[in-house]
Write a protein that holds these residues in place. Sequence first.
Motif, mmCIF file in Angstrom:
data_model
loop_
_atom_site.group_PDB
_atom_site.id
_atom_site.type_symbol
_atom_site.label_atom_id
_atom_site.label_comp_id
_atom_site.label_asym_id
_atom_site.label_seq_id
_atom_site.Cartn_x
_atom_site.Cartn_y
_atom_site.Cartn_z
ATOM 1 N N MET A 1 0.813 -1.220 0.000
ATOM 2 C CA MET A 1 0.000 0.000 0.000
ATOM 3 C C MET A 1 0.839 1.258 0.000
ATOM 4 O O MET A 1 0.366 2.323 -0.388
ATOM 5 C CB MET A 1 -1.011 -0.014 1.150
ATOM 6 N N LEU B 1 -3.291 4.284 -5.276
ATOM 7 C CA LEU B 1 -4.560 4.168 -4.556
ATOM 8 C C LEU B 1 -4.701 5.357 -3.625
ATOM 9 O O LEU B 1 -3.750 5.747 -2.972
ATOM 10 C CB LEU B 1 -4.532 2.871 -3.723
ATOM 11 N N THR C 1 -7.803 6.232 -0.899
ATOM 12 C CA THR C 1 -9.172 6.035 -0.425
ATOM 13 C C THR C 1 -9.727 7.397 -0.025
ATOM 14 O O THR C 1 -8.984 8.295 0.353
ATOM 15 C CB THR C 1 -9.203 5.073 0.770
ATOM 16 N N GLY D 1 -13.134 3.541 -2.384
ATOM 17 C CA GLY D 1 -12.084 2.549 -2.193
ATOM 18 C C GLY D 1 -10.987 2.619 -3.254
ATOM 19 O O GLY D 1 -10.079 1.786 -3.262
ATOM 20 N N TYR E 1 -11.213 2.027 -6.453
ATOM 21 C CA TYR E 1 -11.318 0.968 -7.459
ATOM 22 C C TYR E 1 -11.570 1.545 -8.849
ATOM 23 O O TYR E 1 -11.081 1.010 -9.842
ATOM 24 C CB TYR E 1 -12.461 0.016 -7.097
ATOM 25 N N LEU F 1 -6.619 -1.752 -8.137
ATOM 26 C CA LEU F 1 -7.424 -2.757 -7.425
ATOM 27 C C LEU F 1 -8.697 -3.080 -8.212
ATOM 28 O O LEU F 1 -9.124 -4.239 -8.285
ATOM 29 C CB LEU F 1 -7.804 -2.263 -6.026
ATOM 30 N N HIS G 1 -5.563 -9.274 3.330
ATOM 31 C CA HIS G 1 -5.049 -7.938 3.605
ATOM 32 C C HIS G 1 -4.240 -8.026 4.900
ATOM 33 O O HIS G 1 -4.804 -8.285 5.963
ATOM 34 C CB HIS G 1 -6.236 -6.982 3.769
ATOM 35 N N LEU H 1 -2.448 -8.054 -0.162
ATOM 36 C CA LEU H 1 -2.434 -6.598 -0.031
ATOM 37 C C LEU H 1 -1.803 -6.314 1.320
ATOM 38 O O LEU H 1 -2.318 -6.743 2.355
ATOM 39 C CB LEU H 1 -3.862 -6.056 -0.103
ATOM 40 N N ASP I 1 -0.464 -3.595 4.034
ATOM 41 C CA ASP I 1 -0.460 -2.191 4.440
ATOM 42 C C ASP I 1 0.816 -1.905 5.215
ATOM 43 O O ASP I 1 0.894 -2.090 6.425
ATOM 44 C CB ASP I 1 -1.702 -1.860 5.277
ATOM 45 N N ASP J 1 -9.532 1.676 6.289
ATOM 46 C CA ASP J 1 -9.227 1.352 4.888
ATOM 47 C C ASP J 1 -9.446 -0.132 4.606
ATOM 48 O O ASP J 1 -9.985 -0.506 3.560
ATOM 49 C CB ASP J 1 -7.783 1.737 4.539
ATOM 50 N N LEU K 1 -11.920 -1.401 1.808
ATOM 51 C CA LEU K 1 -11.401 -2.116 0.630
ATOM 52 C C LEU K 1 -11.973 -3.524 0.522
ATOM 53 O O LEU K 1 -12.140 -4.045 -0.573
ATOM 54 C CB LEU K 1 -9.870 -2.152 0.673
#
Lengths: 582, 582
Positions: B5, B10, B12, B31, B33, B47, B489, B518, B520, B533, B537
């Motif tokens: 991340m 990305l 958010t 999100g 996307y 994503l 995640h 994914l 973070d 988040d 997500l």
Amino acid sequence: MLLRMSTLFLRTLRDDPADAEVPSHRLLARGGYIRRAAPGGFTWLPLGWRVFRNVERVVREEMDAMGAQEVHFPALLPREPYEATGRWTEYGPNIFRLQDRRGNDFLLAPTHEEMFTLLVKDLYGSYKDLPLSIYQIQTKYRDEARPRAGLFRGREFTMKDSYSFDVDDAGQERSYQAHRDAYERIFARLGLEYVIVAATSGAMGGSRSEEFLTPLAIGEDTFVRSPGGYAANVEAVTTVVPESIPFEGLAEAHVEDTPDTPTIDTLVTVANERFPDAGYTAASTLKNVVVTLVHPDGRREPLVIGLPGDREVDAKRLEAQVSPAEIEPFTDFAAHPDLVKGYIGPQVLGTQGKAGIRYLVDPRVVPGSRWITGANEPGRHVFDLVAGRDFTWDGVVEAAEVRAGDPAPDGSGPLELARGVEMAHVFALGRKYAEALDLKVLDENGKLVTVTMGSYGVGVSRAVAAIAESHHDELGLVWPREIAPADVHVVATGKDAAVFEAARSLADELVAAGLTVLYDDRPKVSPGVKFKDAELLGMPTIVTVGRGLAEGTIELRDRATGEREEVPVADGAARVLAAVRG
Amino acid sequence: MLLRMSTLFLRTLRDDPADAEVPSHRLLARGGYIRRAAPGGFTWLPLGWRVFRNVERVVREEMDAMGAQEVHFPALLPREPYEATGRWTEYGPNIFRLQDRRGNDFLLAPTHEEMFTLLVKDLYGSYKDLPLSIYQIQTKYRDEARPRAGLFRGREFTMKDSYSFDVDDAGQERSYQAHRDAYERIFARLGLEYVIVAATSGAMGGSRSEEFLTPLAIGEDTFVRSPGGYAANVEAVTTVVPESIPFEGLAEAHVEDTPDTPTIDTLVTVANERFPDAGYTAASTLKNVVVTLVHPDGRREPLVIGLPGDREVDAKRLEAQVSPAEIEPFTDFAAHPDLVKGYIGPQVLGTQGKAGIRYLVDPRVVPGSRWITGANEPGRHVFDLVAGRDFTWDGVVEAAEVRAGDPAPDGSGPLELARGVEMAHVFALGRKYAEALDLKVLDENGKLVTVTMGSYGVGVSRAVAAIAESHHDELGLVWPREIAPADVHVVATGKDAAVFEAARSLADELVAAGLTVLYDDRPKVSPGVKFKDAELLGMPTIVTVGRGLAEGTIELRDRATGEREEVPVADGAARVLAAVRG
């Protein structure tokens, strides 16, 4: 995966389609890989689509491996962002424009610099977010005046386009190099020979630009290379400029009657008759060629190019220099009485000259160089006209043809010329798009700085054509393993049920091992037709299960080398797997 | 694959974008996307593109598994094939049309029946070549009047469209069923609830047609279902027709003064005052509604619909019946003096009537049914007007609204109404396209027969929206495992280097096992923001590596159920793999 030819949506053709101009198009059409669907538009049939997707996979894997991230934009885009950068107009008739039901203007995007720039502006705002490389693999549209050569120059095609965003020039250079390296890996995996040549940036703008050319006889691009490693697109070749010559001691210009000298050759003959010791050649003359510049807004401007009489104007080199304007022949002498057709001389040219027409000269026209050129009177030429002393010009232009034997600009020896196809392009765009669309980020000191960008494209559908063009023989296609639509072609011949059983069993075993197998299970097709199809279709390994089965053997053949080998049927699967996996 | 991340493209958003009307659009935009790029056009961010490609993969696998073969057509197509079938005109303003630089007409194809038909005609010629099912996954274009609801109704979108070709009706039925079965498997894998409803064929033509609707409150389509299992698109519901009544013994029609009866309600009140024993209701009246039919060629025709006064005209049902014509309100009473506004009666209607206007009636208007309706004079109505005796009509039309409680046409009970989104459509086209484009094959007896076709579509980009719409809670998205952009995640919280090392090591272990993770790894983001988040997500499994690490534990959370569990860090990878692999 098992592809059975008895049900595969495929028809091979014995004859070349009438509209196929180049070998790759002929073979891809005959092999049932593609089919023409529209002017400049092709349908991918099942085998062709498998090749396409293999190329796409290689490109995607290498882009992901270099840390670029995949996104996907619409192709149908509103006018406004392209208006902001001037490209809505600059592209002229080369893009498809349309309106929606409310009369709003749209285009089918040829490339996406504007949209990527706006997206990054939308999401990011700090130097900490950079560097960033994002890409898409997407359908592109260009309204080509002359779609040709099958997949090489279509109006709808697929490109991988990526864009890099950096806070400073050093970062941009690293992003540029990372793409360049990734492209080298892509072409190596695709089995495509390439030469990286210096290129002009054209309508894209920007500072540094290189093309990946695949040397192919059918190529539309001419490029040069030297023994010392220099390589450039012919549009990007710079002329080695001779030294200037002091004016002192140079003869005065003098006008001579030169009747019946409609060509450079006749002029040189007359000049040498008049001055037997001078040793004049065509290179002693200065030819002034009038063209019409058509600007993107439609404005038409006459322009004169002055160049040594032994060279022609290379339209593509000239267009690269004047882009986004285009070139058309000049015919309107009636409106310009100062231009004496066949006897135009520089004395009346230039924006300050009597004719008031812009005048650009070849770099060889250096101050102090002496020329025989038109005297602006029918039947007369001027001799010993000295550049910079007797006439001036508005600028220098690289418009003369490049010839084999010309010196490379970096001193690395004489140039040789070759033809190639542009497969990829890397551009250092600089800040042109970021400035036009106001893409700024905060730097380490909290100051807003304009982002520097790069743009990088690989032709995906074109790569399929180039691979076919460079991997075939007189019998058909010869796919490299990485992108072949199937790993192996198993051919069952004859009518013996045992043969079909053994072939199917081998095919199943190979599929179970993870291979894609093209299996010719057609019951009523002769062995001759099956072999011809196998050669035309071009899988890297061909296995024939036929008469030898009675003796317990099958035949393995390498499509590329033609090597054949009888192997025991029991070893068949293992031998094929070894061949496929190298 | 590891998605970090800290470098993922990305952002958010805490707030809903202003233009997002439906939950899926709000959450996909928040999100990171998707991002709006044009009116009705969206950009897929990394994503989002992963979700899209997962859906595409599921669709492709199921199509391949049923034996359909993938091809790929251009989207930019010439006018001629669409002219041959009439669709160039029939589509009206709903398609994008454009011209190339030579003025040739093109369209951006909304579907490809014509091109597939021509391709099969080009390659195949015998019954032995059939059956054949071929498909593509491709970008489609429609010039929607009102793009809305994010990905649900865009102007550029992705569809899987397939086409089947059979030599006879029994074969066509098998191909239809095979697609229907494949679609059931696709929706099951995508985690999308669906109802298969009978549908009308509209502009596509053809005999049998069903839609896969996903029940969603935001749906534009209304469908009905009965306790006994009947289900239909509301456009396809057929009315249960009452029995005809013999004319003998029916009262004569009589005209009454009915001043101040501008509405059905006031008319019914007056009628019951006048005839207290009659027990009139709104259903006793016959309402005659005038509309304007706009034909594809632009011709405008007034049309009157006669229906019981307790029901409104349902514009979508009417449009489905008159397609490809469209409906507009009728206003031009001035030009039609025989139409007395508010008091129109059937006596003047019909192509044979005084007004000379086409007259279609609801199926409930059966011969012998008695009506109170306009007397074609201001302030007067006619009573006991008997259908078939006192007036006639040009045809019957299913244009009246369907109501909850109406009987199902198959007798399976009262209908309930629900809203849904069309996710897929299966059409038995019959021979319409094959006839228009002359697709014939030789049958077993060497006779040319016209091929019978089917056409089958699944919305790929729409499926992403529908999955988001039906898999979320108040905190964010809740992706089904099969199409989640990452399997897990991993969230590292706090500032402790050991936490980040342990999290990264777990992530690497999971990636090595084949998962997409994914991770973070953002160093300066608070745990609260990271958790928010992660919920937004919506990966199916969330692993938190944080304070618990000091005691040797990490937290596993199931996004869908909310269940949390502390597990020893050493078991982390195994537990995640077990969760992912079910």
